[in-house]
Design a protein around this motif. Structure first.
Motif, PDB file in Angstrom:
ATOM      1  N   ALA A  71       0.814  -1.219   0.000  1.00 31.90           N
ATOM      2  CA  ALA A  71       0.000   0.000   0.000  1.00 31.90           C
ATOM      3  C   ALA A  71       0.844   1.263   0.000  1.00 31.90           C
ATOM      4  O   ALA A  71       0.429   2.286  -0.545  1.00 31.90           O
ATOM      5  CB  ALA A  71      -0.931  -0.008   1.218  1.00 31.90           C
ATOM      6  N   VAL A  72       2.031   1.212   0.622  1.00 29.74           N
ATOM      7  CA  VAL A  72       2.799   2.438   0.859  1.00 29.74           C
ATOM      8  C   VAL A  72       3.186   3.167  -0.427  1.00 29.74           C
ATOM      9  O   VAL A  72       2.999   4.387  -0.530  1.00 29.74           O
ATOM     10  CB  VAL A  72       4.041   2.143   1.734  1.00 29.74           C
ATOM     11  CG1 VAL A  72       4.954   3.363   1.815  1.00 29.74           C
ATOM     12  CG2 VAL A  72       3.591   1.737   3.138  1.00 29.74           C
ATOM     13  N   PRO A  73       3.725   2.489  -1.461  1.00 27.49           N
ATOM     14  CA  PRO A  73       4.060   3.222  -2.693  1.00 27.49           C
ATOM     15  C   PRO A  73       2.835   3.897  -3.326  1.00 27.49           C
ATOM     16  O   PRO A  73       2.947   5.004  -3.872  1.00 27.49           O
ATOM     17  CB  PRO A  73       4.622   2.128  -3.605  1.00 27.49           C
ATOM     18  CG  PRO A  73       5.108   1.066  -2.676  1.00 27.49           C
ATOM     19  CD  PRO A  73       4.156   1.078  -1.527  1.00 27.49           C
ATOM     20  N   LEU A  74       1.687   3.242  -3.240  1.00 26.28           N
ATOM     21  CA  LEU A  74       0.462   3.835  -3.798  1.00 26.28           C
ATOM     22  C   LEU A  74       0.050   5.059  -2.997  1.00 26.28           C
ATOM     23  O   LEU A  74      -0.352   6.087  -3.562  1.00 26.28           O
ATOM     24  CB  LEU A  74      -0.667   2.796  -3.803  1.00 26.28           C
ATOM     25  CG  LEU A  74      -0.450   1.556  -4.676  1.00 26.28           C
ATOM     26  CD1 LEU A  74      -1.531   0.519  -4.416  1.00 26.28           C
ATOM     27  CD2 LEU A  74      -0.444   1.944  -6.148  1.00 26.28           C
ATOM     28  N   LEU A  75       0.142   4.947  -1.681  1.00 22.18           N
ATOM     29  CA  LEU A  75      -0.242   6.065  -0.813  1.00 22.18           C
ATOM     30  C   LEU A  75       0.687   7.261  -1.007  1.00 22.18           C
ATOM     31  O   LEU A  75       0.251   8.408  -0.981  1.00 22.18           O
ATOM     32  CB  LEU A  75      -0.218   5.619   0.654  1.00 22.18           C
ATOM     33  CG  LEU A  75      -1.268   4.579   1.058  1.00 22.18           C
ATOM     34  CD1 LEU A  75      -0.925   3.981   2.421  1.00 22.18           C
ATOM     35  CD2 LEU A  75      -2.656   5.200   1.092  1.00 22.18           C
ATOM     36  N   THR A  84       2.109   8.297  -3.611  1.00 20.43           N
ATOM     37  CA  THR A  84       1.801   9.076  -4.819  1.00 20.43           C
ATOM     38  C   THR A  84       0.606   9.997  -4.613  1.00 20.43           C
ATOM     39  O   THR A  84       0.402  10.925  -5.404  1.00 20.43           O
ATOM     40  CB  THR A  84       1.491   8.132  -5.997  1.00 20.43           C
ATOM     41  OG1 THR A  84       0.304   7.370  -5.698  1.00 20.43           O
ATOM     42  CG2 THR A  84       2.645   7.194  -6.269  1.00 20.43           C
ATOM     43  N   LEU A  85      -0.179   9.749  -3.580  1.00 17.20           N
ATOM     44  CA  LEU A  85      -1.408  10.519  -3.368  1.00 17.20           C
ATOM     45  C   LEU A  85      -1.201  11.788  -2.554  1.00 17.20           C
ATOM     46  O   LEU A  85      -2.122  12.598  -2.449  1.00 17.20           O
ATOM     47  CB  LEU A  85      -2.461   9.643  -2.666  1.00 17.20           C
ATOM     48  CG  LEU A  85      -2.891   8.377  -3.417  1.00 17.20           C
ATOM     49  CD1 LEU A  85      -3.920   7.613  -2.598  1.00 17.20           C
ATOM     50  CD2 LEU A  85      -3.451   8.710  -4.796  1.00 17.20           C
ATOM     51  N   ILE A  86      -0.008  11.989  -1.971  1.00 17.37           N
ATOM     52  CA  ILE A  86       0.170  13.170  -1.117  1.00 17.37           C
ATOM     53  C   ILE A  86       0.270  14.461  -1.921  1.00 17.37           C
ATOM     54  O   ILE A  86       0.239  15.555  -1.344  1.00 17.37           O
ATOM     55  CB  ILE A  86       1.413  13.021  -0.195  1.00 17.37           C
ATOM     56  CG1 ILE A  86       2.695  12.884  -1.019  1.00 17.37           C
ATOM     57  CG2 ILE A  86       1.238  11.857   0.752  1.00 17.37           C
ATOM     58  CD1 ILE A  86       3.958  12.837  -0.159  1.00 17.37           C
ATOM     59  N   THR A  87       0.358  14.325  -3.236  1.00 14.74           N
ATOM     60  CA  THR A  87       0.317  15.512  -4.096  1.00 14.74           C
ATOM     61  C   THR A  87      -0.902  15.491  -5.013  1.00 14.74           C
ATOM     62  O   THR A  87      -0.960  16.229  -5.991  1.00 14.74           O
ATOM     63  CB  THR A  87       1.591  15.607  -4.951  1.00 14.74           C
ATOM     64  OG1 THR A  87       1.764  14.387  -5.671  1.00 14.74           O
ATOM     65  CG2 THR A  87       2.816  15.869  -4.086  1.00 14.74           C
ATOM     66  N   HIS A  88      -1.876  14.653  -4.705  1.00 13.03           N
ATOM     67  CA  HIS A  88      -3.091  14.555  -5.526  1.00 13.03           C
ATOM     68  C   HIS A  88      -3.885  15.857  -5.425  1.00 13.03           C
ATOM     69  O   HIS A  88      -3.923  16.489  -4.366  1.00 13.03           O
ATOM     70  CB  HIS A  88      -3.947  13.374  -5.044  1.00 13.03           C
ATOM     71  CG  HIS A  88      -5.015  12.973  -6.005  1.00 13.03           C
ATOM     72  ND1 HIS A  88      -6.239  13.615  -6.068  1.00 13.03           N
ATOM     73  CD2 HIS A  88      -5.047  11.996  -6.958  1.00 13.03           C
ATOM     74  CE1 HIS A  88      -6.977  13.042  -7.002  1.00 13.03           C
ATOM     75  NE2 HIS A  88      -6.278  12.059  -7.554  1.00 13.03           N
ATOM     76  N   GLY A 114      11.250   5.630   2.292  1.00 11.97           N
ATOM     77  CA  GLY A 114      11.745   5.011   1.072  1.00 11.97           C
ATOM     78  C   GLY A 114      10.780   5.098  -0.105  1.00 11.97           C
ATOM     79  O   GLY A 114      11.174   4.936  -1.258  1.00 11.97           O
ATOM     80  N   ALA A 115       9.507   5.358   0.188  1.00 15.06           N
ATOM     81  CA  ALA A 115       8.509   5.492  -0.885  1.00 15.06           C
ATOM     82  C   ALA A 115       8.568   6.865  -1.549  1.00 15.06           C
ATOM     83  O   ALA A 115       7.808   7.130  -2.486  1.00 15.06           O
ATOM     84  CB  ALA A 115       7.112   5.239  -0.331  1.00 15.06           C
ATOM     85  N   GLY A 116       9.448   7.742  -1.028  1.00 17.17           N
ATOM     86  CA  GLY A 116       9.663   9.024  -1.688  1.00 17.17           C
ATOM     87  C   GLY A 116       8.728  10.142  -1.262  1.00 17.17           C
ATOM     88  O   GLY A 116       8.362  10.985  -2.090  1.00 17.17           O
ATOM     89  N   ILE A 117       8.382  10.193   0.021  1.00 16.64           N
ATOM     90  CA  ILE A 117       7.479  11.266   0.466  1.00 16.64           C
ATOM     91  C   ILE A 117       8.203  12.606   0.608  1.00 16.64           C
ATOM     92  O   ILE A 117       7.562  13.667   0.587  1.00 16.64           O
ATOM     93  CB  ILE A 117       6.784  10.913   1.797  1.00 16.64           C
ATOM     94  CG1 ILE A 117       7.812  10.755   2.927  1.00 16.64           C
ATOM     95  CG2 ILE A 117       5.939   9.668   1.643  1.00 16.64           C
ATOM     96  CD1 ILE A 117       7.179  10.695   4.306  1.00 16.64           C
ATOM     97  N   PHE A 118       9.544  12.562   0.776  1.00 13.95           N
ATOM     98  CA  PHE A 118      10.320  13.802   0.878  1.00 13.95           C
ATOM     99  C   PHE A 118      10.985  14.094  -0.465  1.00 13.95           C
ATOM    100  O   PHE A 118      11.472  13.179  -1.115  1.00 13.95           O
ATOM    101  CB  PHE A 118      11.382  13.683   1.976  1.00 13.95           C
ATOM    102  CG  PHE A 118      10.829  13.498   3.353  1.00 13.95           C
ATOM    103  CD1 PHE A 118      10.085  14.506   3.954  1.00 13.95           C
ATOM    104  CD2 PHE A 118      11.044  12.317   4.055  1.00 13.95           C
ATOM    105  CE1 PHE A 118       9.582  14.339   5.227  1.00 13.95           C
ATOM    106  CE2 PHE A 118      10.540  12.146   5.330  1.00 13.95           C
ATOM    107  CZ  PHE A 118       9.802  13.164   5.914  1.00 13.95           C
ATOM    108  N   PRO A 119      11.016  15.349  -0.892  1.00 14.79           N
ATOM    109  CA  PRO A 119      10.506  16.555  -0.213  1.00 14.79           C
ATOM    110  C   PRO A 119       9.068  16.927  -0.575  1.00 14.79           C
ATOM    111  O   PRO A 119       8.610  18.011  -0.251  1.00 14.79           O
ATOM    112  CB  PRO A 119      11.478  17.632  -0.705  1.00 14.79           C
ATOM    113  CG  PRO A 119      11.786  17.199  -2.110  1.00 14.79           C
ATOM    114  CD  PRO A 119      11.797  15.699  -2.090  1.00 14.79           C
ATOM    115  N   LYS A 120       8.346  16.018  -1.267  1.00 13.44           N
ATOM    116  CA  LYS A 120       6.993  16.352  -1.736  1.00 13.44           C
ATOM    117  C   LYS A 120       6.067  16.774  -0.606  1.00 13.44           C
ATOM    118  O   LYS A 120       5.198  17.632  -0.792  1.00 13.44           O
ATOM    119  CB  LYS A 120       6.387  15.158  -2.472  1.00 13.44           C
ATOM    120  CG  LYS A 120       7.089  14.773  -3.761  1.00 13.44           C
ATOM    121  CD  LYS A 120       6.343  13.653  -4.475  1.00 13.44           C
ATOM    122  CE  LYS A 120       6.344  12.375  -3.670  1.00 13.44           C
ATOM    123  NZ  LYS A 120       5.681  11.253  -4.402  1.00 13.44           N
TER     124      LYS A 120
END
Length: 509
Positions: free
Chosen positions: A211-215, A217-221, A250-256
Motif C-alpha cells: 500500500a505504501v508506494p500507492l499512498l 503518490t497521493l500526497i500531491t493529488h 523510502g517510498a519518496g514522500i520527501f521533499p513532496k
C-alpha cells in the motif's frame, strides 16, 4: 359490490403511499437536524416492516434512511440494534442483488461508527465477512460503502482491526486505492489508516500489501480529501517503529510532503505535519532526513503561519528534532524557530499546546548555554514560570514547566537572564535552589557581574528570601554574601533599618 378494478386500485394506492412515505423519510434523513424528531416520533417502528416489503425499492429506501439516521445519531443506532433491525441488514448483504447490499452496508457502518460496543454488535452477528465481500462488487458505490463500513469497524481498537484483516479486507482495500472512482479511493485509504493506526503488526499487514508506494503518490493529488487521508494513513504506519518509518521514507514522500504544509486545506496541512512528526521522532537518522532536505525551515514556517491545533504537530516536531543533537537544536535557533514557539506559548489558550511549546523549548535549550540564552532572551522563561504558578494550568503542563526550567537554569551562564528570573514571580524552592547555585558559580569569578547584581536589585531580592537557617539554599545565599563587603550585605538585609536605628540610639546615648 366493489369491482376487481376498484380493489386493485386500493392496493395500488397503498403501494404508492408506502413508496411516497419511505422516499420522504429517506430525503429527510439526509439532514442531521431532522433525525432527532424522526427518532422521537417512532420512525424505527414504521421503517422496520418496510425492510421486508415486497417492493425492492421500498426495502432499499428504508435501509438507506435507517443507515443515514444511524450515521447521524448514536441513540438511533442503539435503537436499531435493540430492535434487531441489523439482522435484516445482514440478510440483505447475503443477497446477490447489489442494490440491496449498498443500503445494508450503509446501515451496518452507520451503527458501527459510534463506539466499540455498537461495533462489537456488528462483528458478533458475523457481518464483517459479508461487508468485505462488498469490496469485490463491480459497482463502485457498493465498494465505497463497504470500505467505509470496514473503516468504521476497524477504528475502535486492535481486535476490530484484526477482525477485518482476518476477513481479507486489506488486499481488496489496496486494489480499491487504484480505482478511478474518487469517493471509493478516499474511503479505501481512510479504512487502511484506521487499520494501521492500532499497532506495528497490523501496520505491517498494510505495508506487506504494497500500500505504501500507492499512498505516497497521493500526497500531491489535487483532491484535498484524498490527500489528507493519504497523509493520515502514512502517519498511522510510520508512528509505530523506525523500520516502518523508513519504509514510508523510502517510498519518496520527501521533499513532496513539504508542499502539503502550504496547502489551501487546513486539514491537509495538519496531516502533513503529523506525518513529518511521526517519521522524524524515531531516530537521529530519520530526523536528519527531514533537516537535511530543508524540512526544518518548512516546519518553523508552519508553526509561524498556523494557529490552534493545526500548529501542534510542527511544534512537537521541533522538539523531537532538537532532542537528538546540539547541531539540530542550533539549526532550529538559526532558523528563528524560538520566536514562533514563544508566540504559541503566549497566544494559544489550550494547555496541551502550551505543554508542547514548553517541551520543545526545553529540548532546544538543554544542549548548550548559548541555546539556553536564546530561549531566555525571547522572554520564554518568565511565561513558563507564570504557567507553572497558575492554578488553571493542568498537571502535565506544570510538570513540563518544571523540567524545562530546571534544564534551562542548569545550562544558563548569562547573569542578567538569571537575575531576571530571580526577580520575577517567586519560584518553588527546588528551582530557586538551582538558580542560586548558578548565580553562585557566576558571581564568584565575575567582579562586574557582582556589581550588576547589586544595582539591578537581584542581591536585595536574594537577601529578602524567606529561607530556614539550616537549609542548603540558605547556605548558598550566605556563600554569595561572602563575595561582597559586610556593609553591603548588612545594607540589603531585611533587618537593616532596625540595626541602624539601634546604632543611632547607642551613639546618642
Amino acid at each position: 359490490m366493489a369491482t376487481t378494478r376498484a380493489i386493485l386500485q386500493v392496493l395500488d394506492n397503498y403501494q404508492k403511499c408506502k413508496l411516497d412515505f419511505v422516499e420522504a423519510i429517506c430525503e429527510l434523513s439526509t439532514k442531521e437536524q431532522n433525525v432527532e424528531v424522526l427518532h422521537s416520533s417512532g420512525v424505527l417502528q414504521f421503517l422496520k416492516p418496510l425492510l421486508l416489503d415486497t417492493i425492492p425499492h421500498v426495502q432499499q429506501a428504508a435501509a438507506f434512511a435507517l443507515g443515514r439516521m444511524a450515521n447521524f445519531s448514536e441513540d438511533l443506532a442503539i435503537g436499531i440494534v435493540d430492535n434487531n433491525i441489523h439482522y435484516q441488514a445482514l440478510r440483505s448483504l447475503k443477497e446477490l442483488n447489489r442494490y440491496n447490499k449498498k443500503p445494508a452496508a450503509c446501515m451496518l457502518g452507520g451503527i458501527a461508527k459510534h463506539n466499540s460496543q455498537l461495533a462489537q454488535e456488528i462483528v458478533d452477528i458475523g457481518s464483517v465477512e459479508q461487508i468485505v465481500l462488498c469490496l469485490e462488487e463491480f459497482e463502485p458505490g457498493v465498494k465505497e460503502v463497504g470500505c467505509s463500513a470496514v473503516g468504521y469497524i476497524a477504528k475502535h481498537g486492535l481486535n476490530f482491526a484484526e477482525s477485518v484483516i482476518n476477513a481479507k479486507a486489506v488486499p481488496l482495500l489496496v486494489i480499491s486505492i487504484q480505482d478511478t472512482d474518487l469517493a471509493l479511493r478516499r474511503a479505501s485509504v481512510l479504512a487502511l489508516a484506521e487499520i494501521a493506526k492500532h499497532g506495528a503488526n497490523v501496520a505491517q499487514v498494510v505495508v506487506d500489501a504494497t500500500a505504501v508506494p500507492l499512498l505516497a503518490t497521493l500526497i500531491t493529488h489535487p483532491d484535498a480529501k484524498l490527500k489528507r487521508n493519504a497523509c493520515y494513513c502514512l502517519s498511522s504506519i510510520s508512528k509505530h517503529s523506525p523500520e516502518l518509518a523508513n519504509i514510508v521514507v523510502g517510498a519518496g514522500i520527501f521533499p513532496k510532503i513539504y508542499i502539503s504544509l502550504k496547502d489551501a486545506d487546513p486539514q491537509v496541512r495538519r496531516n502533513a505535519a503529523i506525518l513529518i512528526r511521526e517519521v522524524c521522532k524515531h531516530t537521529p537518522t530519520l530526523a536528519q532526513i527531514v533537516v537535511g532536505g530543508g524540512g526544518a525551515a518548512a516546519i518553523v514556517e508552519n508553526v509561524t503561519d498556523t494557529r490552534g491545533s493545526e500548529r501542534l504537530p510542527s511544534i512537537m516536531t521541533m522538539g523531537f528534532i532538537a532532542s537528538f543533537s546540539e547541531t539540530f537544536a542550533d539549526m532550529l535557533v538559526s532558523l528563528n524557530g524560538i520566536p514562533p514557539l514563544v508566540d504559541a506559548l503566549n497566544t494559544e489558550p489550550e494547555d496541551h499546546i502550551k505543554s508542547a511549546c514548553v517541551w520543545s523549548l526545553g529540548h532546544i535549550a538543554r544542549h548548550t548555554s548559548t541555546n539556553a540564552l536564546s530561549v531566555a532572551q525571547c522572554g520564554a522563561l518568565q511565561k513558563i514560570v507564570v504557567l507553572l504558578l497558575s492554578p488553571r494550568s493542568c498537571e502535565d503542563l506544570k510538570s513540563k514547566c518544571v523540567k524545562t526550567l530546571k534544564g534551562v537554569i542548569q545550562k544558563l551562564r548569562h547573569l542578567p537572564a538569571l537575575d531576571a528570573l530571580l526577580q520575577g514571580p517567586k519560584l518553588p524552592e527546588d528551582l530557586l535552589k538551582l538558580l542560586v547555585l548558578q548565580l553562585e558559580k557566576i558571581l564568584e569569578n565575575d567582579e562586574d557581574g557582582r556589581t550588576h547584581f547589586v544595582t539591578s536589585g537581584g542581591f536585595e531580592k536574594l537577601q529578602k528570601s524567606s529561607i530556614e537557617p539550616d537549609n542548603e539554599l540558605k547556605q548558598s545565599i550566605e556563600h554569595i554574601n561572602t563575595f561582597y563587603p559586610v556593609e553591603i550585605v548588612q545594607y540589603y538585609s531585611p533587618n537593616y533599618p532596625d540595626l541602624l536605628l539601634r546604632k543611632v540610639i547607642r551613639g546618642e546615648s
